[in-house]
Design a protein around this motif. Sequence first.
Motif, PDB file in Angstrom:
ATOM      1  N   PHE A 194      -4.666   7.709  -9.115  1.00 35.65           N
ATOM      2  CA  PHE A 194      -4.119   6.444  -9.284  1.00 35.65           C
ATOM      3  C   PHE A 194      -3.601   5.598  -7.956  1.00 35.65           C
ATOM      4  N   THR A 195      -4.041   4.341  -7.860  1.00 35.93           N
ATOM      5  CA  THR A 195      -3.357   3.675  -6.537  1.00 35.93           C
ATOM      6  C   THR A 195      -3.042   2.336  -7.257  1.00 35.93           C
ATOM      7  N   ILE A 196      -1.702   1.996  -6.511  1.00 31.90           N
ATOM      8  CA  ILE A 196      -0.831   0.730  -6.831  1.00 31.90           C
ATOM      9  C   ILE A 196      -1.165  -0.182  -5.565  1.00 31.90           C
ATOM     10  N   SER A 197      -1.467  -1.419  -5.810  1.00 32.90           N
ATOM     11  CA  SER A 197      -1.617  -2.381  -4.683  1.00 32.90           C
ATOM     12  C   SER A 197      -1.482  -3.633  -5.077  1.00 32.90           C
ATOM     13  N   LYS A 198      -0.808  -4.528  -4.209  1.00 36.58           N
ATOM     14  CA  LYS A 198      -0.438  -5.822  -4.359  1.00 36.58           C
ATOM     15  C   LYS A 198      -1.299  -6.785  -3.542  1.00 36.58           C
ATOM     16  N   ASP A 199      -1.716  -8.136  -4.174  1.00 37.78           N
ATOM     17  CA  ASP A 199      -2.342  -9.060  -3.621  1.00 37.78           C
ATOM     18  C   ASP A 199      -1.421 -10.137  -3.521  1.00 37.78           C
ATOM     19  N   ASN A 200      -0.866 -10.353  -2.040  1.00 39.21           N
ATOM     20  CA  ASN A 200       0.204 -11.427  -1.711  1.00 39.21           C
ATOM     21  C   ASN A 200      -0.007 -12.584  -2.107  1.00 39.21           C
ATOM     22  N   TYR A 201      -1.313 -12.999  -2.291  1.00 38.95           N
ATOM     23  CA  TYR A 201      -1.629 -14.475  -2.491  1.00 38.95           C
ATOM     24  C   TYR A 201      -1.800 -15.008  -3.926  1.00 38.95           C
TER      25      TYR A 201
ATOM     26  N   TYR B 112       4.570   7.623  -6.807  1.00 37.89           N
ATOM     27  CA  TYR B 112       3.817   7.736  -7.861  1.00 37.89           C
ATOM     28  C   TYR B 112       4.494   9.084  -8.660  1.00 37.89           C
ATOM     29  N   ALA B 113       3.989   9.264  -9.925  1.00 40.39           N
ATOM     30  CA  ALA B 113       4.310  10.217 -10.740  1.00 40.39           C
ATOM     31  C   ALA B 113       3.482  11.497 -10.284  1.00 40.39           C
TER      32      ALA B 113
END
Length: 120
Positions: free
Chosen positions: A68-75, A60-61
């Motif tokens: 802020f939180t970045i996340s990913k949905d694998n499906y 993160y900057a």
Amino acid sequence: QVQLVESGGGLVQAGGSLRLSCAASGRSISIKTMAWFRQAPGKERELAAAFNWNSGSTNYADSVKGRFTISKDNYKNTVYLQMNSLKPEDTAVYYCAARRAEFGPVYDYWGPGTQVTVSS
């Protein structure tokens, strides 16, 4: 080719929250890293947050750490940016980007951008 489409931008008051989404389609299997950049009026584009698909590591900057939180949905091949405690200085066009390389500064694919406006 990979196509990226952002959604979730809008107008919010200072202290509020927004969640941005970026859906990847096409040859998304080639993606190693996805990130959110932002560009405020009169300023250069800057990296806000990045997510490594292999390791799950994030960075993160300094200006957004802890908010802020970045996340990913694998499906769904979708990356999210949860933005809390928003400040007027967070106002910018937010761009989703993806790259085929696991490391490095160059991003190969970009979305069209979504406007985030934080009112004081």
